[in-house]
Design an enzyme around this catalytic site. Sequence first.
Site, PDB file in Angstrom:
ATOM      1  N   LYS A  70      72.487   1.732  65.136  1.00  0.00           N
ATOM      2  CA  LYS A  70      73.781   1.545  64.470  1.00  0.00           C
ATOM      3  C   LYS A  70      74.954   1.299  65.411  1.00  0.00           C
ATOM      4  O   LYS A  70      75.920   0.655  65.028  1.00  0.00           O
ATOM      5  CB  LYS A  70      74.096   2.745  63.575  1.00  0.00           C
ATOM      6  CG  LYS A  70      73.290   2.741  62.296  1.00  0.00           C
ATOM      7  CD  LYS A  70      73.743   3.870  61.399  1.00  0.00           C
ATOM      8  CE  LYS A  70      72.929   3.878  60.114  1.00  0.00           C
ATOM      9  NZ  LYS A  70      73.331   4.929  59.197  1.00  0.00           N
ATOM     10  N   ALA A 131      79.509  17.060  63.095  1.00  0.00           N
ATOM     11  CA  ALA A 131      80.499  16.183  63.742  1.00  0.00           C
ATOM     12  C   ALA A 131      79.831  14.984  64.413  1.00  0.00           C
ATOM     13  O   ALA A 131      80.365  14.402  65.347  1.00  0.00           O
ATOM     14  CB  ALA A 131      81.316  16.984  64.754  1.00  0.00           C
ATOM     15  N   ALA A 134      76.941  10.732  61.048  1.00  0.00           N
ATOM     16  CA  ALA A 134      77.080  10.811  59.588  1.00  0.00           C
ATOM     17  C   ALA A 134      78.404  11.483  59.227  1.00  0.00           C
ATOM     18  O   ALA A 134      79.066  11.118  58.247  1.00  0.00           O
ATOM     19  CB  ALA A 134      75.909  11.583  58.989  1.00  0.00           C
TER      20      ALA A 134
HETATM   21  P1  ATR Z   1      73.850  11.945  63.012  1.00  0.00           P
HETATM   22  O1  ATR Z   1      74.243  10.639  63.601  1.00  0.00           O
HETATM   23  O2  ATR Z   1      72.632  11.883  62.130  1.00  0.00           O
HETATM   24  O3  ATR Z   1      74.983  12.650  62.363  1.00  0.00           O
HETATM   25  P2  ATR Z   1      74.043  13.410  65.505  1.00  0.00           P
HETATM   26  O4  ATR Z   1      75.116  12.499  65.967  1.00  0.00           O
HETATM   27  O5  ATR Z   1      72.989  13.789  66.469  1.00  0.00           O
HETATM   28  O6  ATR Z   1      73.298  12.810  64.238  1.00  0.00           O
HETATM   29  O7  ATR Z   1      74.734  14.726  64.886  1.00  0.00           O
HETATM   30  C1  ATR Z   1      73.993  15.767  64.454  1.00  0.00           C
HETATM   31  C2  ATR Z   1      74.890  16.841  63.857  1.00  0.00           C
HETATM   32  O8  ATR Z   1      74.071  17.911  63.437  1.00  0.00           O
HETATM   33  C3  ATR Z   1      75.866  17.451  64.862  1.00  0.00           C
HETATM   34  O9  ATR Z   1      77.002  17.882  64.168  1.00  0.00           O
HETATM   35  C4  ATR Z   1      75.070  18.627  65.397  1.00  0.00           C
HETATM   36  O10 ATR Z   1      75.849  19.655  65.941  1.00  0.00           O
HETATM   37  P3  ATR Z   1      76.299  19.621  67.503  1.00  0.00           P
HETATM   38  O11 ATR Z   1      77.372  18.578  67.599  1.00  0.00           O
HETATM   39  O12 ATR Z   1      76.795  20.995  67.769  1.00  0.00           O
HETATM   40  O13 ATR Z   1      75.059  19.276  68.284  1.00  0.00           O
HETATM   41  C5  ATR Z   1      74.401  19.101  64.139  1.00  0.00           C
HETATM   42  N1  ATR Z   1      73.196  19.873  64.383  1.00  0.00           N
HETATM   43  C6  ATR Z   1      71.965  19.402  64.653  1.00  0.00           C
HETATM   44  N2  ATR Z   1      71.072  20.396  64.793  1.00  0.00           N
HETATM   45  C7  ATR Z   1      71.772  21.555  64.606  1.00  0.00           C
HETATM   46  C8  ATR Z   1      71.426  22.937  64.596  1.00  0.00           C
HETATM   47  N3  ATR Z   1      70.169  23.340  64.810  1.00  0.00           N
HETATM   48  N4  ATR Z   1      72.404  23.835  64.356  1.00  0.00           N
HETATM   49  C9  ATR Z   1      73.668  23.444  64.127  1.00  0.00           C
HETATM   50  N5  ATR Z   1      74.060  22.147  64.121  1.00  0.00           N
HETATM   51  C10 ATR Z   1      73.124  21.226  64.347  1.00  0.00           C
END
Ligand code: ATR
Length: 288
Positions: A70, A131, A134
């Site tokens: 993307k 954050a 998505a």
């Molecule tokens: P996407 O593009 O699908 O949104 P991403 O950019 O990797 O994927 O973002 C993943 C989101 O899920 C982030 O907000 C991440 O939190 P961090 O910024 O602190 O990493 C959150 N996330 C993923 N796994 C998590 C977990 N086990 N606990 C809390 N937050 C999680």
Amino acid sequence: MISGKAKVCGIMACPVEHSLSPMMHNFYAGQMGIDFAYVPFKVEEDQVETAVKGAYALNLEGLNVTVPHKQRVIPYLKELDRTADAIGAVNTLVRVDGGYKGYNTDGPGLFRAMNEAGMKISGQDCLLLGAGGAAKAAAYVLGSQEAGSVIVLNRNEKRAWELAREMNERFKREFMSAMALADYEKLPSGPRLAVQTTSVGMYPHKDQVLIEDREFYRNIHSAVDVIYTPFKTRFMTLVEEAGGRAINGLDMLIYQGIEAFELWNQGQKVPKHVIHEARQMMIKELMR
Ligand code: ATR
């Protein structure tokens, strides 16, 4: 029937095998009698530029682009739509003179899903969980639909503040702030609309949820979880058990597809009953 004059589109992803998009788009074309075909293309990360040029050479009308392409696709586009620029990600390519124009229909898809569910954004106090990519699409929707306030709650607080500041700057008002997920108990009380954008709780980890504490859910009157496998996430269950309403990400997926289909087939509107049938078909597919 696909004739020699058919418009051809497809999805470029890796992996692509599980995509429901070919089923959706070919169903719309079939139901609406449009000469159109939509196919899956598996494209490795280092082949994005070649794939975009190849698609243009093959006279493809458009492409959907998904994880992990993307952002990567942006340098190879001829033009970028304003919403896609603001979200910083492109999921739909539309053929223009000399190349493709990049759009983001995830944001509009989320908006249509919330709108159809009767979830009003304007003036509402909102909570954005996550954050990442998505979350940025969702933040843009909340900002452009004039949410009253938005608190971004994220494990990594710095990332949450970055998103909040960027949106405050873009919309020229201080409507967004951030908090560390671990501090959720310090959230100001009052009714909120929540959008869950992380992958926590997605199949096969369906018992997981960002916050298990039932107290947290008492203030959430409505919520969207962008996840659609499982069909009902732990997050949705907790919202409902506390008396709120929750929808999953299936309608967001459906409407991002419809927005793309309508970009490729200008002047066509997918009728409501066709959308309804597509949803039933997808639910069946997801339940298999
Ligand atoms: P996407 O593009 O699908 O949104 P991403 O950019 O990797 O994927 O973002 C993943 C989101 O899920 C982030 O907000 C991440 O939190 P961090 O910024 O602190 O990493 C959150 N996330 C993923 N796994 C998590 C977990 N086990 N606990 C809390 N937050 C999680």
